[in-house]
Design a protein around this motif. Structure first.
Motif, PDB file in Angstrom:
ATOM      1  N   LEU A  43       3.621   5.607  -8.255  1.00 52.59           N
ATOM      2  CA  LEU A  43       3.015   5.730  -6.876  1.00 52.59           C
ATOM      3  C   LEU A  43       2.286   7.102  -6.821  1.00 52.59           C
ATOM      4  N   TYR A  44       3.149   8.148  -7.201  1.00 55.71           N
ATOM      5  CA  TYR A  44       2.543   9.308  -6.899  1.00 55.71           C
ATOM      6  C   TYR A  44       2.045  10.007  -8.260  1.00 55.71           C
ATOM      7  N   ILE A  76       2.336  14.842   2.282  1.00 59.08           N
ATOM      8  CA  ILE A  76       2.049  13.243   2.255  1.00 59.08           C
ATOM      9  C   ILE A  76       2.827  12.470   3.156  1.00 59.08           C
ATOM     10  N   ASN A  77       2.366  11.563   3.821  1.00 58.94           N
ATOM     11  CA  ASN A  77       3.279  10.745   4.527  1.00 58.94           C
ATOM     12  C   ASN A  77       3.474   9.595   3.959  1.00 58.94           C
ATOM     13  N   PRO A  78       4.950   9.204   3.541  1.00 58.05           N
ATOM     14  CA  PRO A  78       4.886   8.200   2.547  1.00 58.05           C
ATOM     15  C   PRO A  78       4.750   6.642   3.188  1.00 58.05           C
ATOM     16  N   LYS A  79       4.669   6.647   4.099  1.00 54.31           N
ATOM     17  CA  LYS A  79       4.276   5.196   4.711  1.00 54.31           C
ATOM     18  C   LYS A  79       2.736   4.986   4.498  1.00 54.31           C
ATOM     19  N   ALA A  80       2.296   6.191   4.816  1.00 47.38           N
ATOM     20  CA  ALA A  80       0.524   5.955   4.356  1.00 47.38           C
ATOM     21  C   ALA A  80       0.323   5.870   3.101  1.00 47.38           C
ATOM     22  N   GLN A  81       1.071   6.714   2.155  1.00 51.34           N
ATOM     23  CA  GLN A  81       0.902   6.435   0.749  1.00 51.34           C
ATOM     24  C   GLN A  81       1.100   4.872   0.220  1.00 51.34           C
ATOM     25  N   GLN A  82       2.235   4.415   0.624  1.00 49.98           N
ATOM     26  CA  GLN A  82       2.639   3.167   0.155  1.00 49.98           C
ATOM     27  C   GLN A  82       1.659   2.064   0.622  1.00 49.98           C
ATOM     28  N   ALA A  83       1.186   2.337   2.000  1.00 47.90           N
ATOM     29  CA  ALA A  83       0.360   1.272   2.498  1.00 47.90           C
ATOM     30  C   ALA A  83      -1.152   1.219   1.654  1.00 47.90           C
ATOM     31  N   LEU A 133      -2.459  13.289   4.016  1.00 47.97           N
ATOM     32  CA  LEU A 133      -1.535  12.402   4.162  1.00 47.97           C
ATOM     33  C   LEU A 133      -1.127  11.100   3.307  1.00 47.97           C
ATOM     34  N   ALA A 134      -2.322  11.015   2.455  1.00 43.56           N
ATOM     35  CA  ALA A 134      -2.096   9.886   1.521  1.00 43.56           C
ATOM     36  C   ALA A 134      -2.996  10.281   0.366  1.00 43.56           C
ATOM     37  N   ALA A 153      -0.336   2.166   9.227  1.00 44.66           N
ATOM     38  CA  ALA A 153       0.942   2.744   8.960  1.00 44.66           C
ATOM     39  C   ALA A 153       1.117   4.227   9.335  1.00 44.66           C
ATOM     40  N   VAL A 154       0.200   4.847   9.537  1.00 41.46           N
ATOM     41  CA  VAL A 154       0.485   6.047  10.427  1.00 41.46           C
ATOM     42  C   VAL A 154       0.578   5.811  11.980  1.00 41.46           C
ATOM     43  N   MET A 155      -0.237   5.074  12.719  1.00 44.65           N
ATOM     44  CA  MET A 155      -0.319   5.089  13.907  1.00 44.65           C
ATOM     45  C   MET A 155       0.900   4.180  14.452  1.00 44.65           C
TER      46      MET A 155
END
Lengths: 485, 460
Positions: free
Chosen positions: A83-84, A139-146, A169-170, A481-483
């Motif tokens: 993922l990263y 990084i926002n993990p939710k944004a990254q995963q989405a 953020l992603a 994912a962010v909002m």
């Protein structure tokens, strides 16, 4: 004979002084430079003998060192595997640190940086084993995963920014790879993995968001053309401009048709807002001719084109070629010809418009912490440039909202959240499928996220691709994912 | 009014003994340090080695008390300290490489050290007056030149590390250049003290410098040809530089004419440049010297680079004995022993080490100033300057002052021939310094002698 013997003793003094100077030069003056030479086994062993700092996302590690029993005392692991991968890069005994933060922040992670000098002294006195600094990312993990999930098995890139600060953020680039295969202490397997990664034609080790081969931006570049037009003072959102089915380009036999080969409005005329809404090629080509190449280039530079940024990884500067002639200006105005961008640059364009014309310097590392997680260094948001006036930004925002409400970007609509965006479809090979683009920010009245998405060669849709269909849904999922909590 | 105070000349043997004990202590502490750093335990053979070292050095000291009681008190402690530290480093590298049994280098070096000391004691006892060596001027030349060229003989010459300065006899290999160094100094001293008057005649003047007569240029041309020959055929810039530098400097001291230095430097530069143009191996050395990090140089050799990285890692204070990685460098116990020390005892320790050599050379030059006969002066200058030049060539080679060559660091480096030769150098210097520092027979005694019927002159 005593006089020459005395003189000879001066020669001896001179010879030995030269040795004192040369040893000082090596062991003191240029020692740092020699230590950081590639292939310095001592530095590598030294680095492995202490715990390398972790890379953290939202407090949990995405790269960390784990104690082992072999000669290299620590092995580097990447808990989220792929993922990263482009963010962390790899940390290999054979090939050194590289590919991302492991490379660009090596001195901090390994603990060699001058910023850690005070702590090294404290560690030396207290007898504590020295360790490297930890990096906490933005990084926002939710944004990254989405973003990762939405991109799926398609090649391309997604980057999301906080327009108010420039925090990233992603940052997702597909295809990915597992850096653990390079950090393993089984050096034969590492060599095999390295060879196959480098032979892979899809270039998995490349971070397409900032440093891949640059992409033609397609119609997303029309945002910059529109910004230049509004900033010139000669045009407003409502100004009627020519929008014929085909725009005659001067000095050349080729013409510039609209996508559907229809005029963009009644009487071959269209308002600026409508031209952006339906992404009218002929209208923006005409604007390119009116404004001229230099004006486009200047506006693009204000958004960050041509800047050698570090986030802290090196970002390839995006380019608008200099000295465009008239037909080239028209082509460039719609993002074709030799205009080339990184996805990060297009996210910065959206973020600049979202942030009332102020472009913030993008950054990936929120803060640097020592082994006890005390903060050593904290990133402060920093203004990069004022690309456009707040008034022009407001007008562009209204225009981008119509793109998503009723134009080419409808797949990016989110119930309850007003999204402002722009699609793009970039031809890059004759006959080949185009790259699909979408850049957006949301909510339009109080922006919290700006996104840029590129899907190479139309992704799973191939020749049918166009930005709205392929790229806009990906941007929508990242925004959601962010909002949405 | 002047007062004549009579003072008793002091031979300073007790100072020597104290310094000698200090040197042995430093070596033993270093040895203990290595044991603790690598094995984490007290090295069991410390007492054995310590006792051996003590017996050898105190034995030498007693020999000096007996046969050269006015000898310089610093030479022996410095040589002992350097030799001991070299042993410690070689032992430390034995451990790093995991050598065992007959592959261990430190015990061999210890045997060579003992032999070197015994030979030096022998020189002190047998050679009662250095002027006896003058009788062997031309014998020394013949043997010296022969030894210098011996490695070129097919069958026994050996090419090690790209330089042909070794000979092999069965399992033993020997660097005859080390011994040739002493023999040639004896020859130069004997020859120059005879011919210095002729060689200092001025032929014509050029730019205010008196040039020697053309017919006197023969000897320097022969020395030059020999040194260029060594450079080209033995591929050894170090020896070449050392022999020629030695000859020119001794020529200068003998004749007091600076023109010889100018001529020598022009000849050497021209010879080196021509060799550079003609020979590939010289070009490679120069490339490694100027651009060691270029791809082309790294493809040829990364030896120098590895040494530099080791020294850089050592930094100011060094990693501590036993805590660095000198074994990453090639030949860390011979040609690259200086980077090994640089890595483990740091820049500060390396300075101390270099200053020991400065002190050694300085005591030698002081001996040359003090001794009363021309031959002794030239011999002492030659021996001490050869040490200085050798240090310069070795350390300069690994620190990129000059191209890298294959010489060994006196006393420190692993190698029997080098140890035997350098202990002999110290023995000769001790012998000359005894002569230099010994007080003249006092005036009363001389007056008594001259008033006697038969004039008897006491042998100095």
């Amino acid at each position: 004979m005593n006089q020459p013997i005395r003189r000879l003793s001066f020669v001896v003094a001179l010879l030995f002084s030269m040795l004192l100077i040369s040893t000082t030069w090596i062991q003191f003056v240029s020692a740092k430079d020699l230590d950081s030479r590639p292939g310095n086994r001592r530095t590598l062993l030294d680095n492995y003998s202490r715990e390398r700092g972790a890379i953290l996302v939202d407090g949990s590690p995405v790269a960390k060192s784990v104690a082992t029993k072999d000669e290299l005392k620590y092995v580097r692991t990447y808990p989220s595997a792929k993922l990263y991968s482009q963010i962390t890069g790899y940390y290999s005994f054979t090939y050194g640190p590289g590919g991302g933060l492991e490379g660009s922040e090596d001195t901090l992670l390994s603990g060699r940086s001058d910023k850690l000098f005070y702590r090294r002294v404290v560690d030396m006195v207290t007898g504590k084993a020295p360790s490297g600094a930890n990096l906490e990312l933005t990084i926002n993990p939710k944004a990254q995963q989405a973003a990762d999930r939405a991109l799926g098995n398609q090649r391309g890139a997604v980057v999301a920014l906080d327009p108010r600060t420039g925090a990233i953020l992603a940052m997702v680039s597909h295809p990915q790879y597992d850096p653990t295969t390079l950090s393993s202490h089984n050096l034969n397997n590492v060599a095999r993995a390295w060879k196959s990664l480098n032979a892979d034609p899809t270039r998995p080790t490349e971070n397409r968001t900032i440093a891949g081969n640059l992409y033609p931006p397609g119609s997303t570049f029309k945002l910059i053309t529109a910004a230049a037009a509004l900033s010139s003072g000669k045009f407003t959102e409502g100004t009627e401009i020519p929008g014929p089915a085909t725009l005659d380009l001067p000095q050349t036999a080729t013409n510039l048709p609209t996508d559907d080969h229809q005029p963009c409005g009644p009487g071959d005329k269209t308002s600026l807002t409508h031209a952006l809404e339906i992404s009218c090629n002929s209208a923006f080509g005409w604007l390119g001719l009116e404004l001229g190449g230099d004006s486009l280039r200047a506006q693009a530079a204000k958004f960050g084109f041509g800047d050698a940024l570090r986030v802290p990884m090196r970002v390839t500067p995006s380019v608008v070629p200099a000295q465009l002639n008239a037909p080239q200006s028209a082509q460039s105005a719609i993002g074709q010809y030799d205009v080339r961008v990184t996805p990060l640059q297009m996210a910065m364009v959206s973020a600049g418009i979202a942030n009332k014309g102020t472009v913030m310097r993008p950054y990936l590392v929120k803060d640097t912490r020592n082994g006890n997680l005390d903060i050593i260094d904290q990133s402060q948001p920093e203004k990069l440039s004022q690309a456009i006036t707040p008034e022009v930004a407001a007008a562009l925002t209204r225009m981008m909202v119509t793109v998503v409400q009723s134009g080419t970007g409808t797949p990016a609509q989110i119930p309850g959240i007003q999204v402002a965006g722009k699609t793009g479809t970039a031809q890059h090979l004759k006959g080949g499928a185009p790259h699909a683009w979408f850049t957006a920010f949301a909510p339009a009245n109080d922006p919290k996220i700006a996104v840029a998405v590129v899907v190479e060669d139309g992704g799973n849709v191939g020749n049918e691709a166009f930005g709205g269909k392929v790229a806009a849904p990906i941007a929508r999922q990242v925004i959601e994912a962010v909002m949405k909590p | 009014m002047t007062t004549v105070t009579s003072f008793r000349p002091r031979n300073r043997r007790n100072v020597e003994l104290v310094l000698l004990l200090l040197a042995v202590t430093i070596v033993l502490v270093a040895y203990l340090n290595v044991g603790l750093a690598i094995d984490g335990a007290f090295p069991p053979d410390l007492i054995k080695y310590g006792f051996g070292l003590l017996v050898l050095s105190v034995g030498f000291h007693l020999a000096l008390r007996w046969r050269a009681s006015y000898a310089d008190p610093l030479l022996l402690p410095i040589a002992t300290l350097l030799n001991g530290l070299g042993l410690v480093m070689i032992h430390r590298l034995d451990l790093a490489y995991g050598r065992t049994g007959s592959h261990l280098l430190a015990p061999k070096q210890l045997i060579w050290s003992a032999l070197g000391v015994l030979i030096a004691i022998g020189v002190i006892i047998v050679l009662r007056d250095h002027r006896h060596l003058r009788r062997f001027t031309f014998t020394a030349m013949a043997v010296g030149l022969g030894m210098l060229l011996l490695p070129l003989m097919p069958g026994i010459g050996r090419n090690i590390n790209g330089s042909r300065i070794w000979i092999g006899l069965g399992p033993l290999s020997f660097q005859p250049g080390e011994v040739a160094k002493i023999l040639l100094v004896i020859f130069f001293a004997g020859y120059l003290v005879q011919t210095r008057d002729v060689l200092s005649l001025v032929g014509s003047r050029f730019l205010g410098i008196g040039l020697p007569r053309a017919q006197d240029l023969g000897p320097i041309l022969i020395a030059w040809l020999a040194s260029v020959g060594v450079l080209v055929f033995e591929r050894d810039l170090g020896s070449s530089l050392m022999f020629f530098g030695l000859f020119v400097s001794m020529l200068y001291v003998a004749t007091e004419r600076r023109s010889w230095i100018a001529i020598g430097m022009i000849l050497f530069c021209a010879g080196s440049y021509v060799a550079y143009l003609l020979f590939g191996h010289v070009q490679v050395r120069v490339l490694l010297w100027l651009h060691p990090f270029s791809d082309k140089a790294l493809a040829a050799s990364d030896q120098l680079v590895k040494g530099l990285m080791g020294m850089a890692k050592g930094g100011l204070l060094g990693s501590g004995l036993g805590r660095g990685h000198p074994e990453f460098t090639y030949f860390p116990e011979s040609d690259f022993i200086v980077p090994s020390f640089g890595e483990e005892i740091g820049l500060i320790g390396l300075f101390a080490l270099l200053l020991l050599y400065v002190l050694l050379v300085e005591r030698g030059l002081r001996t040359a100033l003090g001794v009363r006969d021309g031959f002794g002066k030239l011999l002492a200058v030659g021996l001490s300057f050869s040490l200085a030049l050798q240090c310069f060539v070795v350390v300069g080679g690994v620190t990129r002052v000059i191209p890298l060559t294959g010489l060994t660091m006196p006393f420190l480096s692993y190698g029997g021939s080098s140890l035997l030769a350098n202990w002999s150098v110290v023995a000769l210097l001790l012998r000359i310094s005894d002569q230099a520092r010994r007080p003249l027979p006092d005036a009363d005694e001389l007056a008594n002698v001259s008033s006697a019927h038969t004039q008897v002159v006491r042998r100095p």
